[in-house]
Design a protein around this motif. Structure first.
Motif, mmCIF file in Angstrom:
data_model
loop_
_atom_site.group_PDB
_atom_site.id
_atom_site.type_symbol
_atom_site.label_atom_id
_atom_site.label_comp_id
_atom_site.label_asym_id
_atom_site.label_seq_id
_atom_site.Cartn_x
_atom_site.Cartn_y
_atom_site.Cartn_z
ATOM 1 N N THR A 140 64.229 35.237 27.609
ATOM 2 C CA THR A 140 65.365 36.162 27.712
ATOM 3 C C THR A 140 65.461 37.059 26.478
ATOM 4 N N ASP A 141 65.028 36.559 25.297
ATOM 5 C CA ASP A 141 65.058 37.376 24.081
ATOM 6 C C ASP A 141 64.152 38.596 24.209
ATOM 7 N N PHE A 142 63.048 38.426 24.941
ATOM 8 C CA PHE A 142 62.111 39.533 25.147
ATOM 9 C C PHE A 142 62.794 40.659 25.912
ATOM 10 N N GLU A 143 63.667 40.279 26.837
ATOM 11 C CA GLU A 143 64.370 41.290 27.636
ATOM 12 C C GLU A 143 65.458 41.951 26.803
ATOM 13 N N LYS A 144 66.240 41.115 26.104
ATOM 14 C CA LYS A 144 67.370 41.643 25.321
ATOM 15 C C LYS A 144 66.902 42.576 24.220
ATOM 16 N N GLY A 145 65.838 42.164 23.509
ATOM 17 C CA GLY A 145 65.398 42.943 22.354
ATOM 18 C C GLY A 145 64.248 43.891 22.663
ATOM 19 N N PHE A 146 64.035 44.166 23.949
ATOM 20 C CA PHE A 146 62.868 44.955 24.368
ATOM 21 C C PHE A 146 62.801 46.319 23.669
ATOM 22 N N ILE A 147 61.650 46.637 23.104
ATOM 23 C CA ILE A 147 61.449 47.976 22.526
ATOM 24 C C ILE A 147 60.489 48.774 23.402
ATOM 25 N N ARG A 148 59.294 48.255 23.584
ATOM 26 C CA ARG A 148 58.315 48.919 24.456
ATOM 27 C C ARG A 148 57.227 47.937 24.846
ATOM 28 N N ALA A 149 56.394 48.378 25.775
ATOM 29 C CA ALA A 149 55.316 47.513 26.240
ATOM 30 C C ALA A 149 53.995 48.255 26.161
ATOM 31 N N GLU A 150 53.017 47.648 25.523
ATOM 32 C CA GLU A 150 51.659 48.191 25.571
ATOM 33 C C GLU A 150 51.051 47.700 26.873
ATOM 34 N N THR A 151 50.616 48.656 27.681
ATOM 35 C CA THR A 151 50.225 48.319 29.049
ATOM 36 C C THR A 151 48.825 48.829 29.385
ATOM 37 N N ILE A 152 48.015 47.940 29.951
ATOM 38 C CA ILE A 152 46.681 48.333 30.419
ATOM 39 C C ILE A 152 46.552 47.879 31.875
ATOM 40 N N ALA A 153 46.177 48.800 32.751
ATOM 41 C CA ALA A 153 45.979 48.416 34.150
ATOM 42 C C ALA A 153 44.805 47.440 34.224
ATOM 43 N N TYR A 154 44.864 46.514 35.183
ATOM 44 C CA TYR A 154 43.819 45.496 35.295
ATOM 45 C C TYR A 154 42.423 46.113 35.365
ATOM 46 N N VAL B 288 58.283 50.795 35.607
ATOM 47 C CA VAL B 288 58.203 49.796 36.673
ATOM 48 C C VAL B 288 56.816 49.161 36.631
ATOM 49 N N VAL B 289 56.792 47.869 36.335
ATOM 50 C CA VAL B 289 55.523 47.165 36.143
ATOM 51 C C VAL B 289 54.732 47.124 37.454
ATOM 52 N N GLN B 290 53.433 47.353 37.354
ATOM 53 C CA GLN B 290 52.544 47.367 38.522
ATOM 54 C C GLN B 290 51.765 46.061 38.614
ATOM 55 N N ASP B 291 51.428 45.687 39.837
ATOM 56 C CA ASP B 291 50.656 44.460 40.034
ATOM 57 C C ASP B 291 49.363 44.524 39.227
ATOM 58 N N GLY B 292 49.100 43.487 38.457
ATOM 59 C CA GLY B 292 47.860 43.419 37.695
ATOM 60 C C GLY B 292 47.927 43.994 36.289
ATOM 61 N N ASP B 293 49.064 44.588 35.917
ATOM 62 C CA ASP B 293 49.187 45.125 34.557
ATOM 63 C C ASP B 293 48.956 44.036 33.521
ATOM 64 N N VAL B 294 48.233 44.411 32.460
ATOM 65 C CA VAL B 294 48.120 43.520 31.304
ATOM 66 C C VAL B 294 49.123 44.029 30.278
ATOM 67 N N MET B 295 50.076 43.185 29.921
ATOM 68 C CA MET B 295 51.215 43.645 29.124
ATOM 69 C C MET B 295 51.245 42.969 27.758
ATOM 70 N N HIS B 296 51.686 43.768 26.779
ATOM 71 C CA HIS B 296 51.987 43.194 25.465
ATOM 72 C C HIS B 296 53.340 43.758 25.061
ATOM 73 N N PHE B 297 54.337 42.882 24.892
ATOM 74 C CA PHE B 297 55.695 43.362 24.655
ATOM 75 C C PHE B 297 56.012 43.435 23.174
ATOM 76 N N ARG B 298 56.689 44.529 22.787
ATOM 77 C CA ARG B 298 57.252 44.651 21.441
ATOM 78 C C ARG B 298 58.761 44.482 21.580
ATOM 79 N N PHE B 299 59.321 43.664 20.725
ATOM 80 C CA PHE B 299 60.767 43.432 20.860
ATOM 81 C C PHE B 299 61.398 43.088 19.512
ATOM 82 N N ASN B 300 62.712 43.328 19.397
ATOM 83 C CA ASN B 300 63.506 42.929 18.238
ATOM 84 C C ASN B 300 64.049 41.532 18.454
#
Ligand code: GDP
Length: 364
Positions: A311-325, A351-363
């Motif tokens: 839940t902290d990832f959602e609350k403190g969300f800054i951005r997501a580094e995203t690479i399609a599968y 809006v996250v897409q099926d297969g996205d490889v995600m890396h989240f940045r958050f506070n």
């Protein structure tokens, strides 16, 4: 984890299917730990070949698939809602599941008794549906008096629930399952809280003879037509073949599947159909430590998707580094994708897409 009830008349192949599901997971021991919570609950890894591909590229030490629970609900026979067979306690098992897989017997075998004395999957499904409708009727009728009292006392929530209970009762009293009721979008949550057996998303599993595992037969065609009419999904599976596949190792499995003309085990299709039915999809987190699959709803934004991890990832969300599968695989990992400009920085509306490889940045 997501919970799917396996439901059907006796001798249609439920246990065979359930055992195949849980054994498959056990066979994938190292990477796909399997455990049984209760004898009739199988905690199964969601088959995801993409996860293996990602882990191979990143050199991940551990692979952590998404999980799905299957509940083997035995004892449903004509009269179950009146306590016949194992009766009501088993109906309660279905109530807290997210979806129901109805297993229909689409194979002929004179050695295996049919409780109704004939092979007719459509009337089997009708019997089950009738029992579930009766159970829904009973549970709703019990609630009316109390809800009326509280609604009169000014409790808004009770008033909403009462309105929905009456809506469901109107359908059921006409002999129609609750899913046929038209429910407004804003009532969706309260409607789901009613936990109606006949309002659950449904998957029809046609258990066919070994020779029909690839294309199905006339019985499974009839079930598929019924599923389509009800807005449900259907899959063709041979429980017997699946129980054999479950015991093979990866190499033997590929060979066996090819000889019978299947691309993947029927169980994988069954799990993937359950995902589709529930509007679910997958994104990945990948690193040297682990490669992991996460389950989200189609349409979930980046912060909502991050919230599945913590839940902290959602609350403190800054951005997501995203690479399609596909980019991740084609460019052989994060560094390659970054260099080629295929790593995107996505904000909170993404809006996250099926297969996205995600890396989240958050506070924090
Ligand atoms: P359940 O009562 O619904 O759990 O049914 P089971 O899984 O116990 O199956 C009942 C019987 O049918 C068992 O003897 C199974 O081996 C047999 N069976 C299950 N699936 C198939 C199938 O696809 N073909 C044939 N011929 N027999 C099957």
């Amino acid at each position: 984890a997501l919970k799917v009830a396996i439901v059907g008349l006796p001798n249609v192949g439920k246990s065979t299917l359930f055992n195949a599901l849980t054994q498959t997971a056990a066979a994938q021991a190292a990477n796909y730990p399997f455990c049984t919570i209760e004898p009739n609950v199988g905690d199964v890894a969601v088959p995801e070949p993409r996860l293996d591909a990602l882990a191979a590229i990143a050199g991940s030490k551990e692979i952590i698939p998404a999980r799905i629970n299957f509940v083997d609900v035995a004892g449903l026979v004509r009269g179950a809602s009146k306590g016949e067979g194992l009766g009501n306690q088993f109906l309660a098992n279905i109530r807290d599941c997210d979806a129901v897989a109805f297993v229909a017997r689409c194979f002929e075998d004179d050695d295996i008794t049919h409780v109704e004395g004939r092979i007719d999957p459509i009337s089997d499904l009708d019997i089950i549906e009738t029992e579930l409708m009766l159970a829904d009727l009973e549970s709703l009728e019990k609630r009316v008096v109390n809800l009326e009292k509280r609604a009169k006392g000014g409790d808004k929530e009770s008033a909403t629930t009462l309105r929905l209970v009456k809506l469901a009762l109107a359908q059921l009293n006409e002999g129609r399952p609750a899913f046929t009721a038209e429910v407004a979008k804003e009532d969706d949550k309260a409607w789901r809280m009613l936990q109606l057996l006949t309002a659950k998303p449904a998957l029809y599993v046609c258990n066919v003879d070994e020779g029909s595992a690839d294309k199905g037969n006339s019985l499974s065609d009839a079930v598929a037509a019924r599923a389509a009419k009800d807005g449900a999904k259907s899959v063709v599976i041979s429980a017997k073949i699946e129980s054999e596949i479950a015991l093979l190792d990866a190499g033997e499995r590929a060979e066996f599947l090819e000889t019978i003309g299947l691309e993947e085990p029927g169980l994988n299709r069954m799990i993937h159909e359950a995902y589709k039915l529930l509007g679910l999809q997958t994104y990945f987190t990948v690193g040297p430590k682990e490669a992991r699959a996460w389950t989200i709803h189609v349409g979930d934004t980046a912060p909502q998707s991050a919230g599945v991890i913590h839940t902290d990832f959602e609350k403190g969300f800054i951005r997501a580094e995203t690479i399609a599968y596909d980019d991740y695989v084609r460019l052989k990992g994060e560094a390659g994708a970054r260099e080629a400009g295929r790593m995107r920085l996505e904000g909170k509306d993404y809006v996250v897409q099926d297969g996205d490889v995600m890396h989240f940045r958050f506070n924090t």
